[in-house]
Design a protein around this motif. Structure first.
Motif, mmCIF file in Angstrom:
data_model
loop_
_atom_site.group_PDB
_atom_site.id
_atom_site.type_symbol
_atom_site.label_atom_id
_atom_site.label_comp_id
_atom_site.label_asym_id
_atom_site.label_seq_id
_atom_site.Cartn_x
_atom_site.Cartn_y
_atom_site.Cartn_z
ATOM 1 N N GLY A 77 0.788 -1.225 0.000
ATOM 2 C CA GLY A 77 0.000 0.000 0.000
ATOM 3 C C GLY A 77 0.819 1.273 0.000
ATOM 4 N N ASP A 118 -6.643 1.527 -3.433
ATOM 5 C CA ASP A 118 -7.673 0.616 -2.943
ATOM 6 C C ASP A 118 -9.049 1.282 -2.969
ATOM 7 N N ASP A 119 -10.091 0.462 -3.130
ATOM 8 C CA ASP A 119 -11.486 0.923 -2.991
ATOM 9 C C ASP A 119 -11.825 2.080 -3.926
#
Length: 361
Positions: free
Chosen positions: A55, A337-338
């Motif tokens: 990440g 992400d997302d």
């Protein structure tokens, strides 16, 4: 990666202070963070952004180590909150201009652009280097083209590089592809008879790579042989391409009426074409696909960044504009992400600053 650790506290303090100025000018959005990075008041510009498996974001730019020195690549590692957790400077004898950064499945870092340049003329040689997951050098390779604009890394760690060579007498460009093995050694190269540049690449799981090269789009296999190609009208200039998980390709750029995007299947058959209502001078520079199979297109137009979110069928979900009084230029963006995206930009001051922000769509 711990290099540059003694700079982190002051850099992060300055990054937050600069971000406060930027946020006042930016539109209200669902930001995870906004940061501004100023390397000792030197000129920081250009580069790319990519996400590591953990990440962490890696941001690449061009900057100086000290007053009067040449430009080098400046790499920053940011955590999920945008805090800088490491930074390193790497380069060669003359100016090094960074265009792109990518992370492999093995968490290795690839950086490409131009080396051996003189900043006023930018005449140099294509360049790509590779670092291991800890930031140690694996190879530092000059490429036999004038500039690397994009590249893809295959699962076997071979690399396909896109760019161009310039004929200085005729002021024309020749599209180039170069393939390297995992150690940076050239396997093959192609210089095409058409004029222009290979701006952008996208590859699929089978090893086929798709290229946007102005009014020419094409697909090649891993040996460099054409699978299909389409020569389009001279008024068309495709400058970006990406593929989603459904193997749908989207190319974007300019045509006679303005900015537009087109979708193709993997056999080169057009599925749809969609106009994008941007009238300012500029172009789409990047496309990324998101986990929901939609696409994000972005570019610089009249010193403003435009971001367009399109669904898989070509419908526009949202359009956003980011501007600053001094002007701002897109460097790169990446999916996180997302359905969040992280964007790297340059604030166009006399001594440019690196702007990084992450937002939801």
């Amino acid at each position: 990666m711990s290099r540059g650790i003694h700079y982190i506290d002051i850099f992060n303090l300055k990054a937050s202070a600069l971000a406060e100025q930027i946020v006042k000018e930016f539109p209200a959005e669902n930001y995870k963070f906004v940061k501004g990075f100023d390397n000792q008041q030197f000129n920081d510009f250009g580069g790319g952004i990519a996400q590591r498996p953990n990440g962490e974001l890696v941001v690449a730019a061009s900057s100086r180590k000290a007053e009067g020195t040449m430009y080098d690549s400046w790499l920053l590692g940011l955590d999920a909150s945008g805090k800088m957790i490491w930074n390193i400077s790497l380069g060669n004898r003359f100016d090094d201009i960074v265009n792109k950064v990518s992370i492999s499945a093995q968490n290795e870092i690839y950086v490409a652009g131009v080396t051996g340049a003189i900043i006023d003329s930018l005449k140099g040689q294509g360049w790509l280097y590779k670092l291991d997951a800890n930031g140690d050098n694996i190879f530092n390779q000059r490429i036999d083209i004038d500039e690397v604009l994009d590249f893809v890394v295959y699962p076997d760690n071979k690399i396909l590089i896109a760019g161009y060579s310039k004929d200085s007498k005729e002021s024309t460009f020749t599209p180039n592809l170069v393939k390297l093995n995992a150690n940076g050694k050239k396997l093959w190269s192609r210089a095409y008879s058409s004029k222009g540049k290979v701006y952008s690449l996208a590859n699929d799981a089978s090893g086929i790579t798709y290229a946007a090269a102005g009014n020419w789009i094409f697909a090649i296999n891993q040996e460099g042989y054409l699978k299909w190609d389409i020569l389009l009208d001279q008024s068309i200039k495709y400058t970006a391409v990406d593929m989603n998980a459904n193997n749908k390709l989207v190319f974007a750029g300019l045509n006679a009426t303005g900015v537009f995007a087109s979708a193709y299947n993997i056999d080169g058959e057009k599925i749809w074409e969609s106009p994008i209502g941007i009238s300012e001078n500029g172009n789409i520079e990047q496309i990324i696909s998101l986990p929901d199979h939609s696409f994000v297109l972005a570019g610089t137009f009249n010193n403003k960044i435009k971001v367009v979110h399109m669904d898989e069928a070509g419908g526009i979900k949202s359009e956003k504009e980011f501007c600053l009084p001094q002007g701002i230029k897109l460097n790169d963006l990446t999916a996180t992400d997302d359905n969040f995206v992280a964007i790297s930009a340059t604030r166009l001051t006399g001594k440019g600053d690196l702007i990084v922000f992450k937002m939801g769509l």
